[in-house]
Design a protein around this motif. Sequence first.
Motif, mmCIF file in Angstrom:
data_model
loop_
_atom_site.group_PDB
_atom_site.id
_atom_site.type_symbol
_atom_site.label_atom_id
_atom_site.label_comp_id
_atom_site.label_asym_id
_atom_site.label_seq_id
_atom_site.Cartn_x
_atom_site.Cartn_y
_atom_site.Cartn_z
ATOM 1 N N GLU A 133 0.904 -1.281 -0.007
ATOM 2 C CA GLU A 133 0.065 -0.139 0.068
ATOM 3 C C GLU A 133 0.860 1.467 -0.199
ATOM 4 N N GLU A 134 0.304 2.379 -0.516
ATOM 5 C CA GLU A 134 0.839 3.684 -0.371
ATOM 6 C C GLU A 134 1.354 3.992 0.800
ATOM 7 N N THR A 135 0.706 3.868 1.830
ATOM 8 C CA THR A 135 0.871 4.323 3.322
ATOM 9 C C THR A 135 2.242 3.676 3.653
ATOM 10 N N ALA A 136 2.390 2.181 3.401
ATOM 11 C CA ALA A 136 3.387 1.485 3.711
ATOM 12 C C ALA A 136 4.672 1.858 2.855
ATOM 13 N N VAL A 137 4.656 2.361 1.763
ATOM 14 C CA VAL A 137 5.538 2.952 1.091
ATOM 15 C C VAL A 137 6.145 4.112 1.421
ATOM 16 N N ARG A 138 5.176 4.967 1.754
ATOM 17 C CA ARG A 138 5.835 6.260 2.345
ATOM 18 C C ARG A 138 6.521 6.143 3.766
ATOM 19 N N GLU A 139 5.742 5.246 4.604
ATOM 20 C CA GLU A 139 6.440 5.065 5.930
ATOM 21 C C GLU A 139 7.827 4.442 5.682
ATOM 22 N N ARG A 140 8.073 3.618 4.927
ATOM 23 C CA ARG A 140 9.569 3.060 4.720
ATOM 24 C C ARG A 140 10.439 4.014 3.996
ATOM 25 N N PHE A 141 9.948 4.959 3.149
ATOM 26 C CA PHE A 141 10.579 5.813 2.556
ATOM 27 C C PHE A 141 11.084 6.716 3.594
ATOM 28 N N GLN A 142 10.209 7.140 4.572
ATOM 29 C CA GLN A 142 10.808 8.127 5.494
ATOM 30 C C GLN A 142 11.622 7.596 6.241
ATOM 31 N N GLN A 143 11.677 6.246 6.735
ATOM 32 C CA GLN A 143 12.662 5.583 7.592
ATOM 33 C C GLN A 143 13.901 5.593 6.869
ATOM 34 N N LEU A 144 13.909 5.323 5.723
ATOM 35 C CA LEU A 144 15.176 5.189 4.749
ATOM 36 C C LEU A 144 15.886 6.474 4.607
ATOM 37 N N SER A 145 14.845 7.633 4.658
ATOM 38 C CA SER A 145 15.713 9.114 4.603
ATOM 39 C C SER A 145 16.308 9.365 5.880
#
Length: 481
Positions: A176-188
């Motif tokens: 899901e898009e929410t999970a993608v944004r969450e993981r990208f936030q953690q990556l950054s």
Amino acid sequence: MDYHTAAQLRRHHPAWKLLQAQHAPLTISFLDEVFIQPNERSLSESHLQARLEDRLFNLRETEGEDAFPQTAAHYLNDWADNDKGWLRKFYPANSDEAHFDLTPAAEKVIQWLNSLIERQFVGTESRLKTVFDLLQQMLEGVETDKQTRLNDLQRRKAEIEDEIARVESGDIEIMEETAVRERFQQLSTTARELLSDFREVEQNFRQLDRQAREQITTWEGRKGELLDEIFGERDAIADSDQGRTFRAFWDFLMSPTRQQQLTEGLEQVLSLEAVQQMAPDPRIKRVHYDWLEAGEQTQRTVARLSAQLRRFLDDQAFLENKRIMQLIQSAETHAIALRGDPLDGTWMTLESPKADINLPMERPLFSPPLRPVLETSVATGDETDVDPQALFNQVVVDKARLQSAIARELRHSSQVTLADVISNHPLQVGLAELVSYLSLAGDDPRASFDETQPQTIEWQDDDGTRRHARAPLVLFTRARS
């Protein structure tokens, strides 16, 4: 954290002093703008003064002329003062202009204040999965039972086979898009924390270098004891948990394959629609190159420590030789002074006096010298088999051809090793061509050497003999677009 520790930090730690500073909002916002956001390692004094003058001009229009009465140069030098410790002022090699770099203490304050800002959402799922993954890695890493490990591998194999079967049947699970944004936030966040860790590791090595210089300046004992103490501190840092994980991270980052995987993976993630809706920082696309640059600066700090020790040994050898010459000259001067005025009485005694006996048979017999036999005529050799062309057969290495070979390899990859270049473009003139490659790498600012990972380079001579040479890992990097 007890009371006395907190009181000690409040009095001496630069981070606490920055939070209590009179102009803390100016200092924190300016340092975040010029160092953290663009990921700058060091900036010249003239550039920082110009940026700070513009900031002060705008603030004085809104806050009043008396809000910030000092000049930009005064504020920069005050922030770099030993009593503050928010900036590090230094002179780079071959430069007469001062440069400034952010200290780890000031960077921690900026990161902590950024964490106080309300975020759009707080991701918990990805971090929970990270906790479970780390827990599983630790349990698997310390497991010594063979059967337990085999059972775990079989279980993971069955899960992968089930997933393959579902994909083949068309049952593809999309994140899901929410999970993608969450993981990208953690990556950054993790990517920026790595850059902060590099500053802290570099400060530790720089502090060791400063302590070594102070010890060398005030040392009066034997140089062997000093070297043991310095190398002991150096090994203590290198063998600590921080030093070991930095070395493992650096070895992992120096792999061209990992570099390529990071480049392709970041490009694919940033092209996702869910990530583009977050308006990500475009610098995250090149964050692995920022890691590489920060790691090279840390390595250069360690190299400066080695150079300082080498200069100390050279200086000590010079001083010892000078002292020996002074003692010899002093003895000669005293001998000359006593030559015309000998001392009265007994001024020298022999502990074991003995007669000087020379037996006749101890002398060697006379041996007549050998007379050389001179030839009056010079024989002329046969010149029919002499090839004068051999005088003109010189080995010439075309460096333009070598640079062209490197450029062709960098078209297909952002980084390439010297061994890969030679594998695709074999040496034509042997060792001379290999030395020319190393010379080109030494003159190229984008090329780097890693002596901890030597490589074996092979080639074949004109007579069919296989040659081998061991050289440090040489990594050529494509110029940034």
